[in-house]
Design a protein around this motif. Sequence first.
Motif, PDB file in Angstrom:
ATOM      1  N   MET A   5      -3.563  -5.668   9.109  1.00 16.40           N
ATOM      2  CA  MET A   5      -3.762  -4.268   8.712  1.00 16.40           C
ATOM      3  C   MET A   5      -2.476  -3.629   8.218  1.00 16.40           C
ATOM      4  O   MET A   5      -2.516  -2.604   7.526  1.00 16.40           O
ATOM      5  CB  MET A   5      -4.323  -3.472   9.891  1.00 16.40           C
ATOM      6  N   LEU A   6      -1.318  -4.216   8.557  1.00 15.01           N
ATOM      7  CA  LEU A   6      -0.049  -3.671   8.096  1.00 15.01           C
ATOM      8  C   LEU A   6       0.319  -4.158   6.701  1.00 15.01           C
ATOM      9  O   LEU A   6       1.120  -3.524   6.012  1.00 15.01           O
ATOM     10  CB  LEU A   6       1.070  -4.046   9.081  1.00 15.01           C
ATOM     11  N   LEU A   7      -0.246  -5.281   6.276  1.00 18.10           N
ATOM     12  CA  LEU A   7       0.124  -5.854   4.980  1.00 18.10           C
ATOM     13  C   LEU A   7      -0.179  -4.934   3.796  1.00 18.10           C
ATOM     14  O   LEU A   7       0.626  -4.852   2.861  1.00 18.10           O
ATOM     15  CB  LEU A   7      -0.575  -7.204   4.795  1.00 18.10           C
ATOM     16  N   PRO A   8      -1.316  -4.224   3.762  1.00 19.45           N
ATOM     17  CA  PRO A   8      -1.577  -3.361   2.597  1.00 19.45           C
ATOM     18  C   PRO A   8      -0.556  -2.250   2.399  1.00 19.45           C
ATOM     19  O   PRO A   8      -0.452  -1.696   1.297  1.00 19.45           O
ATOM     20  CB  PRO A   8      -2.972  -2.778   2.894  1.00 19.45           C
ATOM     21  N   PHE A   9       0.210  -1.918   3.442  1.00 19.35           N
ATOM     22  CA  PHE A   9       1.195  -0.846   3.306  1.00 19.35           C
ATOM     23  C   PHE A   9       2.521  -1.351   2.745  1.00 19.35           C
ATOM     24  O   PHE A   9       3.384  -0.548   2.380  1.00 19.35           O
ATOM     25  CB  PHE A   9       1.445  -0.187   4.664  1.00 19.35           C
ATOM     26  N   VAL A  10       2.700  -2.684   2.676  1.00 20.42           N
ATOM     27  CA  VAL A  10       3.965  -3.238   2.205  1.00 20.42           C
ATOM     28  C   VAL A  10       4.254  -2.878   0.750  1.00 20.42           C
ATOM     29  O   VAL A  10       5.369  -2.455   0.430  1.00 20.42           O
ATOM     30  CB  VAL A  10       3.983  -4.767   2.421  1.00 20.42           C
ATOM     31  N   PRO A  11       3.297  -3.027  -0.199  1.00 26.74           N
ATOM     32  CA  PRO A  11       3.615  -2.648  -1.591  1.00 26.74           C
ATOM     33  C   PRO A  11       4.031  -1.193  -1.743  1.00 26.74           C
ATOM     34  O   PRO A  11       4.988  -0.889  -2.457  1.00 26.74           O
ATOM     35  CB  PRO A  11       2.309  -2.945  -2.338  1.00 26.74           C
ATOM     36  N   GLY A  12       3.319  -0.282  -1.070  1.00 29.03           N
ATOM     37  CA  GLY A  12       3.687   1.123  -1.167  1.00 29.03           C
ATOM     38  C   GLY A  12       5.061   1.395  -0.594  1.00 29.03           C
ATOM     39  O   GLY A  12       5.838   2.193  -1.136  1.00 29.03           O
ATOM     40  N   LEU A  13       5.404   0.714   0.515  1.00 22.16           N
ATOM     41  CA  LEU A  13       6.730   0.877   1.106  1.00 22.16           C
ATOM     42  C   LEU A  13       7.804   0.328   0.188  1.00 22.16           C
ATOM     43  O   LEU A  13       8.873   0.941   0.029  1.00 22.16           O
ATOM     44  CB  LEU A  13       6.766   0.171   2.463  1.00 22.16           C
ATOM     45  N   ALA A  14       7.529  -0.813  -0.440  1.00 18.99           N
ATOM     46  CA  ALA A  14       8.506  -1.399  -1.366  1.00 18.99           C
ATOM     47  C   ALA A  14       8.734  -0.492  -2.567  1.00 18.99           C
ATOM     48  O   ALA A  14       9.875  -0.307  -3.014  1.00 18.99           O
ATOM     49  CB  ALA A  14       8.024  -2.775  -1.818  1.00 18.99           C
ATOM     50  N   VAL A  15       7.669   0.081  -3.106  1.00 13.39           N
ATOM     51  CA  VAL A  15       7.795   0.995  -4.239  1.00 13.39           C
ATOM     52  C   VAL A  15       8.609   2.222  -3.857  1.00 13.39           C
ATOM     53  O   VAL A  15       9.442   2.705  -4.633  1.00 13.39           O
ATOM     54  CB  VAL A  15       6.397   1.389  -4.761  1.00 13.39           C
ATOM     55  N   SER A  16       8.380   2.723  -2.634  1.00 15.22           N
ATOM     56  CA  SER A  16       9.123   3.905  -2.182  1.00 15.22           C
ATOM     57  C   SER A  16      10.607   3.587  -1.993  1.00 15.22           C
ATOM     58  O   SER A  16      11.469   4.388  -2.375  1.00 15.22           O
ATOM     59  CB  SER A  16       8.520   4.420  -0.874  1.00 15.22           C
ATOM     60  N   ILE A  17      10.918   2.430  -1.410  1.00  9.02           N
ATOM     61  CA  ILE A  17      12.315   2.067  -1.166  1.00  9.02           C
ATOM     62  C   ILE A  17      13.051   1.820  -2.489  1.00  9.02           C
ATOM     63  O   ILE A  17      14.184   2.251  -2.678  1.00  9.02           O
ATOM     64  CB  ILE A  17      12.390   0.829  -0.255  1.00  9.02           C
ATOM     65  N   MET A  18      12.385   1.118  -3.410  1.00 12.49           N
ATOM     66  CA  MET A  18      13.004   0.803  -4.695  1.00 12.49           C
ATOM     67  C   MET A  18      12.940   1.958  -5.686  1.00 12.49           C
ATOM     68  O   MET A  18      13.502   1.873  -6.779  1.00 12.49           O
ATOM     69  CB  MET A  18      12.317  -0.429  -5.301  1.00 12.49           C
ATOM     70  N   ASP A  19      12.234   3.035  -5.300  1.00 12.84           N
ATOM     71  CA  ASP A  19      12.129   4.240  -6.127  1.00 12.84           C
ATOM     72  C   ASP A  19      11.621   3.894  -7.535  1.00 12.84           C
ATOM     73  O   ASP A  19      12.200   4.307  -8.546  1.00 12.84           O
ATOM     74  CB  ASP A  19      13.476   4.955  -6.213  1.00 12.84           C
ATOM     75  N   LEU A  20      10.515   3.139  -7.580  1.00 15.76           N
ATOM     76  CA  LEU A  20       9.938   2.736  -8.854  1.00 15.76           C
ATOM     77  C   LEU A  20       9.065   3.856  -9.429  1.00 15.76           C
ATOM     78  O   LEU A  20       8.408   4.578  -8.698  1.00 15.76           O
ATOM     79  CB  LEU A  20       9.098   1.469  -8.680  1.00 15.76           C
ATOM     80  N   LYS A  21       9.086   3.972 -10.734  1.00 13.97           N
ATOM     81  CA  LYS A  21       8.248   4.953 -11.409  1.00 13.97           C
ATOM     82  C   LYS A  21       6.822   4.415 -11.529  1.00 13.97           C
ATOM     83  O   LYS A  21       6.582   3.212 -11.474  1.00 13.97           O
ATOM     84  CB  LYS A  21       8.810   5.267 -12.789  1.00 13.97           C
ATOM     85  N   THR A  22       5.885   5.331 -11.674  1.00 16.96           N
ATOM     86  CA  THR A  22       4.482   4.939 -11.783  1.00 16.96           C
ATOM     87  C   THR A  22       4.264   4.079 -13.018  1.00 16.96           C
ATOM     88  O   THR A  22       4.669   4.443 -14.119  1.00 16.96           O
ATOM     89  CB  THR A  22       3.582   6.182 -11.856  1.00 16.96           C
ATOM     90  N   ALA A  23       3.637   2.906 -12.813  1.00 20.73           N
ATOM     91  CA  ALA A  23       3.362   1.973 -13.895  1.00 20.73           C
ATOM     92  C   ALA A  23       1.919   1.496 -13.793  1.00 20.73           C
ATOM     93  O   ALA A  23       1.277   1.616 -12.739  1.00 20.73           O
ATOM     94  CB  ALA A  23       4.331   0.790 -13.852  1.00 20.73           C
ATOM     95  N   SER A  24       1.423   0.916 -14.881  1.00 22.01           N
ATOM     96  CA  SER A  24       0.018   0.499 -14.919  1.00 22.01           C
ATOM     97  C   SER A  24      -0.285  -0.595 -13.900  1.00 22.01           C
ATOM     98  O   SER A  24      -1.389  -0.643 -13.354  1.00 22.01           O
ATOM     99  CB  SER A  24      -0.343   0.008 -16.327  1.00 22.01           C
ATOM    100  N   TRP A  25       0.694  -1.488 -13.631  1.00 18.32           N
ATOM    101  CA  TRP A  25       0.431  -2.587 -12.712  1.00 18.32           C
ATOM    102  C   TRP A  25       0.157  -2.094 -11.293  1.00 18.32           C
ATOM    103  O   TRP A  25      -0.492  -2.794 -10.507  1.00 18.32           O
ATOM    104  CB  TRP A  25       1.595  -3.568 -12.707  1.00 18.32           C
TER     105      TRP A  25
END
Length: 394
Positions: free
Chosen positions: A316-336
Amino acid sequence: MKARFQVVFLKELRETMRDRRTLGLLALFTLMYPVMLGYMLHQLVERAVKPERDGIQVAVIGAAQAPNLMVQLKQKNIAVQQVEPMDEAAIQELLRSHKVAALLRIADDFSANYQAMRPARIELWFDSGAEFDARKRDVDEVLQAYSSNIAGARLLAHGVSPAALNPIQLQHYDTGTNASRSAGLIGSVLAMLFMPAFLCGVSAAIDSTAGERERRSLEVLMAQPARTWELVTGKWLAAATPALAGLTLELVLAHAILSWLPLEEAGLSWSLSWRDLALVCLVSLPLSLFAAGLQVLLSLNSKSFKEAQGMLTFAMLLPFVPGLAVSIMDLKTASWMYLVPMLSNQTLLRELAKGTEVDALAYLLTFAGSALPALATVALASWRMKSERFVLAV
């Protein structure tokens, strides 16, 4: 005549509804987070508007020596409270009481130094651990403006223009909206709104798979004239139903609370409409189906009820990993991002809350990004269930 998967679905759903205690805890969790989020944002709004509503209380020692400063403080809605001279321990005690935001101690030789055009000392005492940072900055700005006014007047007295000390005139223009400014704060808490998709159906998924294996009722069920995909589909839909109900309830409640709060007073906003929320709930349907399919698949691969619980707690914790990675890396919104389950739903809701125009492709990718993995997990679970060695855990 009902389809076989419908019979299995109704049977599993009926058993799930009998567990009133578990359903009550899930409902409590679903309702608790939006309420807590609303309370925290309400406190944030209160702290933001309190200085303007109540003013700023500042204690001053030696106020009579700087009457012009006292006038400027009052013009900025800063209430001056004259106090008698006190030592450092008494000042610290006064600030710890939180009765005043700061204390100004004007030196005894302030008037003499002022008349002689020497630096006149003013001490600004404050407690950095208190919730008065914004108010302390307001007092600091008044002191800086007071010092600049004095410097300009002295330069004019000597025939020098004060503009000579400011060769550059810098002006700030902020084009950011309340929605864009609130994206970072509100966007960081949106992921938890989708937690019911992975939490509300886990009990039904484990009980209908690993639980039935321990009770030896899974063998009896497989002896019935039904294909494996019909059995798995019924259990999958039974686990997805409470997940979908919990997710929809949480999103609706959170939207109602955030729409009711006066976030604009704190420089924030929630630009989502009920139509947008309905679309978010629609494209989030596959997320609940994917979560239920993943839970059924992992539970079928577990040899015991406890093993399934431990495995799903981690899963149940795995789905939160991409969102956490995006937040840490400060990525802009992209289509992928709209193709990654959980991250796609969070990204879509954040963009809508900011008031950004979202095209139909984003909705389609969000829907397909969870729907395809959901079908894949059910297909894999059906394939695994065809093996008797697997079902009997031998």
